[in-house]
Write a protein that holds these residues in place. Sequence first.
Motif, mmCIF file in Angstrom:
data_model
loop_
_atom_site.group_PDB
_atom_site.id
_atom_site.type_symbol
_atom_site.label_atom_id
_atom_site.label_comp_id
_atom_site.label_asym_id
_atom_site.label_seq_id
_atom_site.Cartn_x
_atom_site.Cartn_y
_atom_site.Cartn_z
ATOM 1 N N TYR A 102 0.835 -1.189 0.000
ATOM 2 C CA TYR A 102 0.000 0.000 0.000
ATOM 3 C C TYR A 102 0.875 1.246 0.000
ATOM 4 C CZ TYR A 102 0.893 -0.230 5.053
ATOM 5 O OH TYR A 102 1.496 -0.310 6.285
ATOM 6 N N SER A 104 0.650 5.878 0.350
ATOM 7 C CA SER A 104 -0.118 7.070 0.699
ATOM 8 C C SER A 104 0.226 8.200 -0.257
ATOM 9 C CB SER A 104 0.184 7.504 2.137
ATOM 10 O OG SER A 104 -0.209 6.511 3.063
ATOM 11 N N GLY A 108 -5.190 9.874 -0.024
ATOM 12 C CA GLY A 108 -5.470 8.815 0.932
ATOM 13 C C GLY A 108 -4.454 7.691 0.883
ATOM 14 N N THR A 109 -4.893 6.501 1.282
ATOM 15 C CA THR A 109 -4.051 5.302 1.281
ATOM 16 C C THR A 109 -4.660 4.297 0.315
ATOM 17 O OG1 THR A 109 -3.315 5.637 3.555
ATOM 18 C CG2 THR A 109 -3.144 3.403 2.690
ATOM 19 N N HIS A 110 -3.817 3.737 -0.552
ATOM 20 C CA HIS A 110 -4.289 2.914 -1.659
ATOM 21 C C HIS A 110 -3.432 1.645 -1.753
ATOM 22 C CE1 HIS A 110 -5.982 6.837 -2.793
ATOM 23 N NE2 HIS A 110 -4.745 7.299 -2.610
ATOM 24 N N ASP A 124 -8.282 0.794 -5.430
ATOM 25 C CA ASP A 124 -9.066 1.053 -4.229
ATOM 26 C C ASP A 124 -10.295 0.153 -4.264
ATOM 27 O OD1 ASP A 124 -7.646 3.396 -3.022
ATOM 28 O OD2 ASP A 124 -8.172 4.308 -4.946
ATOM 29 N N SER A 128 -13.534 3.849 -1.204
ATOM 30 C CA SER A 128 -12.715 3.978 -0.011
ATOM 31 C C SER A 128 -11.471 4.825 -0.267
ATOM 32 C CB SER A 128 -12.278 2.597 0.485
ATOM 33 O OG SER A 128 -11.361 2.710 1.548
ATOM 34 N N GLN A 129 -11.128 5.627 0.724
ATOM 35 C CA GLN A 129 -9.877 6.381 0.682
ATOM 36 C C GLN A 129 -8.804 5.721 1.544
ATOM 37 O OE1 GLN A 129 -11.115 10.396 1.819
ATOM 38 N NE2 GLN A 129 -11.377 10.938 -0.338
ATOM 39 N N TYR A 130 -9.084 4.491 1.990
ATOM 40 C CA TYR A 130 -8.108 3.754 2.787
ATOM 41 C C TYR A 130 -8.211 2.276 2.421
ATOM 42 C CZ TYR A 130 -5.137 2.407 6.687
ATOM 43 O OH TYR A 130 -4.107 1.916 7.440
ATOM 44 N N TYR A 146 -10.162 -2.552 3.861
ATOM 45 C CA TYR A 146 -10.426 -1.172 3.471
ATOM 46 C C TYR A 146 -11.422 -0.584 4.459
ATOM 47 C CZ TYR A 146 -14.937 -2.699 1.590
ATOM 48 O OH TYR A 146 -16.207 -3.209 1.462
ATOM 49 N N SER A 147 -11.456 0.729 4.527
ATOM 50 C CA SER A 147 -12.366 1.417 5.436
ATOM 51 C C SER A 147 -13.275 2.359 4.664
ATOM 52 C CB SER A 147 -11.581 2.216 6.483
ATOM 53 O OG SER A 147 -10.829 1.357 7.314
ATOM 54 N N THR A 152 -14.536 -1.047 8.838
ATOM 55 C CA THR A 152 -13.387 -1.656 8.145
ATOM 56 C C THR A 152 -13.776 -3.068 7.731
ATOM 57 O OG1 THR A 152 -11.784 -0.341 9.378
ATOM 58 C CG2 THR A 152 -10.975 -2.369 8.386
#
Length: 333
Positions: A102, A104, A108-110, A124, A128-130, A146-147, A152
């Motif tokens: 992953y 950042s 976000g986090t991908h 993604d 989701s941005q995480y 993912y959140s 989550t």
Amino acid sequence: MSIQGSLVCAGKNRLALLLGFLLFATVSWSQTYAVFNVPGAVSTDAYSLNDAGTTTGVYADAAGKTHSFVRTAAGQIVAFDVPAATATAAQSINVGGMVTGYYSNASGTHAFVRTAVGAISSFDIGLSQYTVAYSINRWGATAGYYSDATGTHGFVRSASGIVNTFDAPGSAHTVALGINDDGAAAGYFTDRTGTHGFFRSVQGAITVFNGPGGAPITYGYSINAGGTVAGQFRDRTGHWYGLVFTPPSGVVGFYAPGSYFTFAQAINSAGIVTGYYAVSGRILGFLRSASGTITPFAAPGAYSTQAYSINALGSVAGSCVDAAGHHGFVRNP
């Protein structure tokens, strides 16, 4: 020597009936080690090792930025970042050299997948941005979590991009950490009663497991070709133990005698588990055979040796700390 381990908890003597008998061998020094750093790194961690002896992981530079690397068995290192990422964290490598992890950036986090020749694709789950990918199997399928606004959730994603998302029953926090070549997954989830490990079959059926004695926290980390899961649990006194869960046989807990904690991190196709534990002011790596014998080991000169991955040949990758700094290592049998 061999020692039979017992579990002693807060004024109660719980014999090895709960955890089984534990055999313990002397610290192993005869194996070969490759201790390494990515050029320019101030710290290096090797998180995953495939059957060809190629490792992947992360390193930090002098500015504190996190990057990723691939290192061949011959010692050739290729550092990489996802373009425009502020941090890139490789987590797992498969037998063909594909890497997942992953990163950042400003949005976000991908998750990402990197091919053996270096092509990187990101993804993604939904909006989701995480999104975190944590494990990749032989076929390029990934598992992670993912959140979104509802919580989550776990996912399994095929190499072609077909995604199956899932939640453990009654949970708003489900995390998948391992996937085997059949597509079965393992991880943990939290509900109102605590944190539990899970095994998810290829068909999507979820089996919940917990550490012995009503453990309030149980994690599944790694799953091998036979569907056996390695992980850890915390008992009600706060002590951490390693575990092996085999459907439908159940959970076997274990610990290194005298340890402050025992963390199991990975399991290979032969049922050999690796991880690390703390004892007498040091952190040692260990191998646990399928029959239960634990063999401690330490990288040369290291006062901390943390094993994170084991391949089919029994080679181990991880990180170690000595007077010169924080390094990655590969231990070959």
